[in-house]
Each structure stands twice: as C-alpha cells, then as structure tokens.
Design an enzyme around this catalytic site. Structure first.
Site, PDB file in Angstrom:
ATOM      1  N   LEU A 219       2.341  -5.632   1.841  1.00  0.00           N
ATOM      2  CA  LEU A 219       2.967  -4.549   2.592  1.00  0.00           C
ATOM      3  C   LEU A 219       3.070  -3.352   1.661  1.00  0.00           C
ATOM      4  O   LEU A 219       3.311  -3.512   0.459  1.00  0.00           O
ATOM      5  CB  LEU A 219       4.367  -4.954   3.073  1.00  0.00           C
ATOM      6  CG  LEU A 219       4.454  -6.124   4.058  1.00  0.00           C
ATOM      7  CD1 LEU A 219       5.920  -6.424   4.371  1.00  0.00           C
ATOM      8  CD2 LEU A 219       3.689  -5.828   5.335  1.00  0.00           C
ATOM      9  N   ASP A 220       2.902  -2.153   2.202  1.00  0.00           N
ATOM     10  CA  ASP A 220       3.125  -0.958   1.399  1.00  0.00           C
ATOM     11  C   ASP A 220       4.513  -1.032   0.778  1.00  0.00           C
ATOM     12  O   ASP A 220       5.437  -1.629   1.347  1.00  0.00           O
ATOM     13  CB  ASP A 220       3.039   0.303   2.260  1.00  0.00           C
ATOM     14  CG  ASP A 220       1.634   0.537   2.792  1.00  0.00           C
ATOM     15  OD1 ASP A 220       0.696  -0.067   2.244  1.00  0.00           O
ATOM     16  OD2 ASP A 220       1.497   1.329   3.733  1.00  0.00           O
ATOM     17  N   CYS A 221       4.680  -0.398  -0.360  1.00  0.00           N
ATOM     18  CA  CYS A 221       5.971  -0.391  -1.038  1.00  0.00           C
ATOM     19  C   CYS A 221       7.096   0.022  -0.085  1.00  0.00           C
ATOM     20  O   CYS A 221       8.165  -0.593  -0.071  1.00  0.00           O
ATOM     21  CB  CYS A 221       5.911   0.557  -2.230  1.00  0.00           C
ATOM     22  SG  CYS A 221       7.473   0.760  -3.113  1.00  0.00           S
ATOM     23  N   THR A 223       7.175  -0.144   3.191  1.00  0.00           N
ATOM     24  CA  THR A 223       7.257  -0.932   4.418  1.00  0.00           C
ATOM     25  C   THR A 223       8.104  -2.175   4.198  1.00  0.00           C
ATOM     26  O   THR A 223       7.941  -2.872   3.197  1.00  0.00           O
ATOM     27  CB  THR A 223       5.853  -1.346   4.894  1.00  0.00           C
ATOM     28  OG1 THR A 223       5.055  -0.179   5.062  1.00  0.00           O
ATOM     29  CG2 THR A 223       5.921  -2.111   6.205  1.00  0.00           C
ATOM     30  N   ARG A 336      -0.006   3.717   9.574  1.00  0.00           N
ATOM     31  CA  ARG A 336       0.557   5.026   9.258  1.00  0.00           C
ATOM     32  C   ARG A 336      -0.403   6.148   9.668  1.00  0.00           C
ATOM     33  O   ARG A 336       0.013   7.161  10.241  1.00  0.00           O
ATOM     34  CB  ARG A 336       0.880   5.094   7.762  1.00  0.00           C
ATOM     35  CG  ARG A 336       1.919   4.083   7.338  1.00  0.00           C
ATOM     36  CD  ARG A 336       2.010   3.898   5.826  1.00  0.00           C
ATOM     37  NE  ARG A 336       2.573   5.065   5.159  1.00  0.00           N
ATOM     38  CZ  ARG A 336       2.870   5.097   3.865  1.00  0.00           C
ATOM     39  NH1 ARG A 336       2.644   4.033   3.107  1.00  0.00           N
ATOM     40  NH2 ARG A 336       3.384   6.190   3.327  1.00  0.00           N
TER      41      ARG A 336
END
Length: 393
Positions: A219-221, A223, A336
């Site tokens: 997961l993105d930082c 998210t 996103r």
C-alpha cells in the site's frame, strides 16, 4: 525503539496470523516495507542524478583508489595487502566486480598478477579452480566437478579485500539513511517477533521457524487498510500467482472525492475507468496516463457510490462522495490517478488531483484512501478468507 514506544497513530493492528500468512491493518502515513528516511512523496526529486552524487561504478573506482596501503600492520593476512596493492594497479578499475562471488572468481582468474607470492606457496603450482557457476548441461557438470575448489587461504584473502573495498565504497554512494523498524509495517512486525529472522537468537527454534516475511502486495505510505505478508517462500509464491490471476483475489478500497461528475452530472452510481498508465518521464515517484502505443500499461478500475452496510444509504454529502473502488489491475498509484482524471482527485492526495496537498514530513495529512477489504484463498488450505479494516475518516 520498542513496539511499546511506537506512536499510537502509526501502530499496526494484527488482523490474522498463522504459520503461512499475516494480515494487518496499516495506518496512514506508515510505509509498507523498510526504505530510506527521505520523504516518500518528495516530488522535487527528479530523474536526473545530482551532479555531486557518484554512481555505483564511480564510487567503486574511488574506493579502490583510496585504499590505505602504507600501514602494513592493518592487514592481518599477508596476502590481503599484496592483493589490494595489485588491484590498485589494474588499468580498468571498473572491470573489478562489485559483488563478492564474482570478485572471488576475478581474483582466482588473475591470481598470477594479483597474488604471485600465493602462487609460489601452493604445492600444486596454482592449478586449483574456484567455485563454478551453475552448470548448463550434464557434460559440463561431469567435467567441472573433477576440478578442486579455490584454496581457503586465497578465498580468505579475497573475502577480506572485498570487505575493505566495500567499507570504503558505501559512504561514497551518499545513500539516504535507512528507516528504523518502527517506521514501516514490516519493521513493526519484526519488533513484535514476526519473521525477518526476529527469533534468530532463539536456539530452541528450528530453521523452518526462523522465517523471513515476504510482502505480497504494498500500500502507498499514505494509504491505510488491509495489508498481507507471507511467512514462507511457498506461501509467497502461491499468493503472488493468485495476485496475477485477477479473478482470484478481490480487493475493495474506499476513497473520498470532492467532485465526481459521473454521479453529480450524469447520475451514474457505478462504472468502469480504463486509462493506461506509465511511470512519469520527469518525476521519479509519479505515474501518468499514457497511451498503450506510448508505453502505457492497461489499467482498469471499477467504481460505485459506497453505501453503508447498516443503513443502506449512500455516502454522498456536500463535502463530496465516498467511492467504493475495485482495482482489476494493480498499477502504481492507479486509484489515485484514475480518481484525479475522472473527478477532483482523492482528498488529502499530495501528488494528484485538482489541488494536491503539499507533503509535510512533520505533520502529514491523511490521504482518504483506505484498503477496506481483501478476499483470497489461503495458500495452504485453500479456504476462502475475507479480511476487513474499518476506515477512520
């Protein structure tokens, strides 16, 4: 830092753990895996290398040139100084391997030049062979297995010389500071005693119990939500294969957007976004919409207006709408970018959208993108499993 001292808003929550997998609820602004201390959303970093930063090869050459050869007492092995002295006289320093095993083979191949005194000391006149690479066929294997191994004294000298060069090489790379364990989800699992050989000093555990964690997806930082790790290579392999089979693993994300024309203007409650994506040509961490014939990769997201399971009412307000997103593909920043291209972007997004929020490492904003649900088959039992994490916004 111990697990008890981790800031409360950055602590992971264990959802499920067994011998094969660990599922956690990752908070926003926590990395999935260890990295470097620099901000993960620093858009000022361009693809072009800064002029004052050495490449790996340039740093390797400079490290060799800086080897201290005057103090003979600093080398315990008499062959090490001889080896380093002769390495420094190599015409093409970039040809010297930067990994240990190739370096050892390089030393053996050039032993007459690099270690002449060692050759004189060998009883067989230096006819031994170093460890061979993986054999390509049975005939070669039968022939090469007859050759003896590299002498321990020569291998020891090569190992120590490589270690000396490497110690000089790493500082010249000007690499960012590695993150501490508490600064990533995987690192926090290590602090809690899961994987990454966290129990390597416990001699009562078998080798199979000293397992390394394998991140199956990230997961993105910024998210938050459900994140899965495998606890052994077999489970990691099966889960990664399942991820590639798009109908096997089901993922559901929730996203808060301020404007969503398909719903606001066209009164649509669900749809599909198909916009190919590719890494940005100018900014290191960003991706962008790009046609397939220009290097873009197929990217598909299904969306619908999120309805609360208890009330059955949708989550549209004057402050925008909550979307339920089902990524069919898994491109970097896919959700996103797709939201930004169709509507106003996700609230709190520091990279995309109408008004990207500037990143502040000291006081990061919350990206309103949450991995709410993950469904998959257990890699060992084949049981259908569903994991959920409640959103906090």
């Amino acid at each position: 830092m111990s697990s008890n001292n981790i800031p409360q808003h950055l602590r992971i929550r264990i959802i499920h753990a067994d011998d094969d997998i660990i599922v956690i609820d990752k908070p926003a602004n926590l990395r999935s895996v260890p990295g470097h201390a620099d901000s993960p959303t620093d858009t000022t970093i361009k693809l072009k290398r800064p002029s004052d930063r050495l490449t790996a090869v340039e740093a390797w050459i400079q490290a060799i040139k800086s080897i201290p050869l005057d103090d003979s007492d600093s080398y315990k092995n008499e062959y090490v100084k001889e080896l380093l002295q002769n390495i420094c006289t190599t015409n093409n320093l970039s040809s010297i391997p930067r990994k240990l095993e190739p370096f050892a083979r390089y030393v053996f191949r050039n032993r007459k030049r690099l270690l002449p005194s060692h050759i004189d000391d060998e009883p067989d006149g230096g006819k031994n062979e170093p460890p061979q690479k993986k054999q390509r066929n049975d005939d070669n294997l039968a022939q090469k297995t007859k050759q003896p191994s590299m002498l321990p004294s020569m291998r020891g000298a090569a190992d120590e010389a490589f270690s000396i060069i490497q110690r000089l090489h790493i500082p010249l790379m000007n690499l960012p500071t590695p993150t501490e364990d508490w600064e990533s989800a995987q690192g926090q699992l290590r602090l809690l005693g899961y994987g990454d050989f966290a129990n390597e000093n416990n001699h009562s555990l078998s080798t199979s119990e000293k397992r390394k964690l394998h991140v199956v997806h990230r997961l993105d930082c910024q998210t938050s939500g459900v994140l899965l790790f495998a606890r052994n290579p077999e489970s990691a392999s099966k889960l990664c294969k399942a991820w590639r089979e798009r109908d096997v693993v089901q993922k559901v994300y929730l996203a808060h957007v301020m404007r969503w024309p398909p719903y606001d203007d066209q009164k649509l409650e669900e749809g599909t976004i198909e916009l190919p994506l590719a890494a940005s040509r100018t900014e290191r961490i960003k991706w962008e919409v790009r046609e397939l014939d220009d290097g873009g990769k197929s990217s598909i997201t299904k969306w619908k207006i999120y309805k609360d399971a208890d009330s059955g009412e949708d989550n549209t307000t004057k402050e925008g709408a909550i979307l339920e997103l089902h990524p069919i593909t898994g491109r970097t920043h896919q959700l996103r970018i797709h939201c930004a291209e169709i509507g106003s972007g996700i609230v709190g997004d520091s990279l995309y959208g109408d008004s990207p929020v500037p990143w502040d490492a000291g006081k990061p904003t919350i990206l309103r993108l949450h991995a709410q649900m993950l469904s998959l088959r257990h890699p060992r039992s084949g049981e259908e499993l569903t994991f959920k994490a409640p959103r906090l916004w």
